[in-house]
Write a protein that holds these residues in place. Sequence first.
Motif, PDB file in Angstrom:
ATOM      1  N   LEU A  81       0.839  -1.121   0.046  1.00 56.83           N
ATOM      2  CA  LEU A  81       0.158   0.053  -0.052  1.00 56.83           C
ATOM      3  C   LEU A  81       0.872   1.072  -0.111  1.00 56.83           C
ATOM      4  O   LEU A  81       0.442   2.171  -0.642  1.00 56.83           O
ATOM      5  CB  LEU A  81      -1.046  -0.116   1.137  1.00 56.83           C
ATOM      6  CG  LEU A  81      -2.236  -1.065   1.212  1.00 56.83           C
ATOM      7  CD1 LEU A  81      -2.861  -0.943   2.408  1.00 56.83           C
ATOM      8  CD2 LEU A  81      -3.116  -0.840   0.035  1.00 56.83           C
ATOM      9  N   ASN A  84       2.121   1.749  -3.302  1.00 54.67           N
ATOM     10  CA  ASN A  84       1.140   2.083  -4.297  1.00 54.67           C
ATOM     11  C   ASN A  84       0.903   3.709  -4.185  1.00 54.67           C
ATOM     12  O   ASN A  84       0.420   4.527  -5.083  1.00 54.67           O
ATOM     13  CB  ASN A  84      -0.188   1.672  -3.812  1.00 54.67           C
ATOM     14  CG  ASN A  84      -1.444   2.096  -5.136  1.00 54.67           C
ATOM     15  OD1 ASN A  84      -1.111   2.004  -6.184  1.00 54.67           O
ATOM     16  ND2 ASN A  84      -2.812   1.718  -4.476  1.00 54.67           N
ATOM     17  N   ILE A  87       2.570   5.570  -7.004  1.00 54.74           N
ATOM     18  CA  ILE A  87       1.828   5.053  -8.426  1.00 54.74           C
ATOM     19  C   ILE A  87       0.718   5.991  -8.640  1.00 54.74           C
ATOM     20  O   ILE A  87       0.553   6.298  -9.569  1.00 54.74           O
ATOM     21  CB  ILE A  87       1.786   3.528  -8.247  1.00 54.74           C
ATOM     22  CG1 ILE A  87       3.081   2.926  -8.228  1.00 54.74           C
ATOM     23  CG2 ILE A  87       1.024   3.054  -9.262  1.00 54.74           C
ATOM     24  CD1 ILE A  87       3.066   1.154  -8.083  1.00 54.74           C
ATOM     25  N   ARG A  88      -0.285   5.969  -7.456  1.00 52.35           N
ATOM     26  CA  ARG A  88      -1.418   6.554  -7.867  1.00 52.35           C
ATOM     27  C   ARG A  88      -0.949   8.063  -8.154  1.00 52.35           C
ATOM     28  O   ARG A  88      -1.696   8.640  -8.992  1.00 52.35           O
ATOM     29  CB  ARG A  88      -2.451   6.410  -6.549  1.00 52.35           C
ATOM     30  CG  ARG A  88      -2.669   5.276  -6.288  1.00 52.35           C
ATOM     31  CD  ARG A  88      -4.025   5.179  -5.320  1.00 52.35           C
ATOM     32  NE  ARG A  88      -4.956   4.296  -5.374  1.00 52.35           N
ATOM     33  CZ  ARG A  88      -6.259   4.259  -4.724  1.00 52.35           C
ATOM     34  NH1 ARG A  88      -6.642   5.354  -4.080  1.00 52.35           N
ATOM     35  NH2 ARG A  88      -7.046   3.290  -4.915  1.00 52.35           N
ATOM     36  N   VAL A 116      -3.372   2.161  -8.826  1.00 48.36           N
ATOM     37  CA  VAL A 116      -4.136   0.781  -8.951  1.00 48.36           C
ATOM     38  C   VAL A 116      -4.959   0.687  -7.579  1.00 48.36           C
ATOM     39  O   VAL A 116      -4.937   1.544  -6.641  1.00 48.36           O
ATOM     40  CB  VAL A 116      -3.000  -0.339  -8.857  1.00 48.36           C
ATOM     41  CG1 VAL A 116      -2.220  -0.325  -9.956  1.00 48.36           C
ATOM     42  CG2 VAL A 116      -2.214  -0.393  -7.535  1.00 48.36           C
ATOM     43  N   ASP A 118      -6.194  -0.184  -4.103  1.00 45.84           N
ATOM     44  CA  ASP A 118      -5.832  -0.407  -2.605  1.00 45.84           C
ATOM     45  C   ASP A 118      -6.166  -1.703  -2.279  1.00 45.84           C
ATOM     46  O   ASP A 118      -5.534  -2.544  -1.685  1.00 45.84           O
ATOM     47  CB  ASP A 118      -6.049   0.603  -1.906  1.00 45.84           C
ATOM     48  CG  ASP A 118      -5.111   1.766  -1.756  1.00 45.84           C
ATOM     49  OD1 ASP A 118      -4.045   1.355  -2.188  1.00 45.84           O
ATOM     50  OD2 ASP A 118      -5.429   2.730  -1.336  1.00 45.84           O
ATOM     51  N   THR A 121      -4.847  -4.908  -3.960  1.00 51.66           N
ATOM     52  CA  THR A 121      -3.180  -4.759  -3.632  1.00 51.66           C
ATOM     53  C   THR A 121      -3.130  -5.483  -2.119  1.00 51.66           C
ATOM     54  O   THR A 121      -2.447  -6.408  -1.995  1.00 51.66           O
ATOM     55  CB  THR A 121      -2.716  -3.297  -3.686  1.00 51.66           C
ATOM     56  OG1 THR A 121      -2.664  -2.797  -4.942  1.00 51.66           O
ATOM     57  CG2 THR A 121      -1.248  -3.608  -3.117  1.00 51.66           C
ATOM     58  N   ASP A 162      -7.294  -1.679 -12.975  1.00 49.53           N
ATOM     59  CA  ASP A 162      -7.005  -1.386 -11.698  1.00 49.53           C
ATOM     60  C   ASP A 162      -6.866  -2.384 -10.818  1.00 49.53           C
ATOM     61  O   ASP A 162      -6.091  -2.452 -10.232  1.00 49.53           O
ATOM     62  CB  ASP A 162      -8.215  -0.147 -11.238  1.00 49.53           C
ATOM     63  CG  ASP A 162      -8.285   1.007 -11.852  1.00 49.53           C
ATOM     64  OD1 ASP A 162      -7.459   1.493 -12.668  1.00 49.53           O
ATOM     65  OD2 ASP A 162      -9.330   1.333 -11.995  1.00 49.53           O
ATOM     66  N   GLY A 166      -3.421  -3.927  -9.173  1.00 50.88           N
ATOM     67  CA  GLY A 166      -3.431  -4.297  -7.779  1.00 50.88           C
ATOM     68  C   GLY A 166      -2.794  -5.679  -7.418  1.00 50.88           C
ATOM     69  O   GLY A 166      -2.100  -5.908  -6.438  1.00 50.88           O
ATOM     70  N   LEU A 169       0.855  -5.800  -8.051  1.00 49.64           N
ATOM     71  CA  LEU A 169       1.612  -5.109  -7.216  1.00 49.64           C
ATOM     72  C   LEU A 169       1.835  -5.922  -5.844  1.00 49.64           C
ATOM     73  O   LEU A 169       2.999  -5.963  -5.191  1.00 49.64           O
ATOM     74  CB  LEU A 169       1.235  -3.643  -6.984  1.00 49.64           C
ATOM     75  CG  LEU A 169       1.733  -2.846  -5.907  1.00 49.64           C
ATOM     76  CD1 LEU A 169       3.231  -2.516  -6.022  1.00 49.64           C
ATOM     77  CD2 LEU A 169       1.040  -1.513  -5.665  1.00 49.64           C
TER      78      LEU A 169
END
Length: 230
Positions: A81, A84, A87-88, A116, A118, A121, A162, A166, A169
């Motif tokens: 997380l 991420n 990345i977001r 992506v 959450d 992920t 998305d 996730g 990732l």
Amino acid sequence: MAGLAMDGSNPDVSVLYDINGFAKDAPHWFDRVMEFTGEYGIVVGLAVLMVFAWWSARKRPDAPGAVAGLLWAPLAAGLALLVNIPIRDLVQRQRPFMEHQGLEVLVKGKTDFSFVSDHATLTMAVGVGLFCANRRFGLAGIALALLEGFCRVYMGVHYPTDVIGGFALGTAVALLFAPLAMMLLTPLVTRLADSRASRLVRPRRPAPADGPADEAELPEPRRRDNDLAA
């Protein structure tokens, strides 16, 4: 539903409309179930699965290593997380309902970026982490993660890509950092097993049952009498 998807030129949007279309046709109560499942239920289910896996790991001969492996699963989710976040901010993909009309959105008020996911992920990182420690519980965890991904698209809050992003990732973080994590966690859990909190790592061993004393346990005077009689 697929006819709304930009004339079918974008498979990602087409699949989004196809899956989210089930929400329009489903009864209201079923949508509420899917909403709870996708937002909270799967995460709670994974937490319960972790408890069962931990209870089982404590009974193994290699309990410290097994418990360390389970401990890595939620840590991997947290690390994924964190990864991420940039990345977001880099991709800055808007939620699908902000760019496409006609979606049945089950959760209102989502204004953060979409890629992506959450939820995808987190759940896949836990599932893969569990699989590395215990295949039986790990397969159940991965199945729950896949269900989470379907729910997020069904709810109209994520594109399929998305969710796929996730999954990728979460899997990458759980696998790539596992060797380093185990190298650090196993000694810590081993020390915990020798401390007052040892029951977190292995169950309390039952006291040995009282049995007849063998010759080595006889009091010294009695052994001397036996030797004289011989």
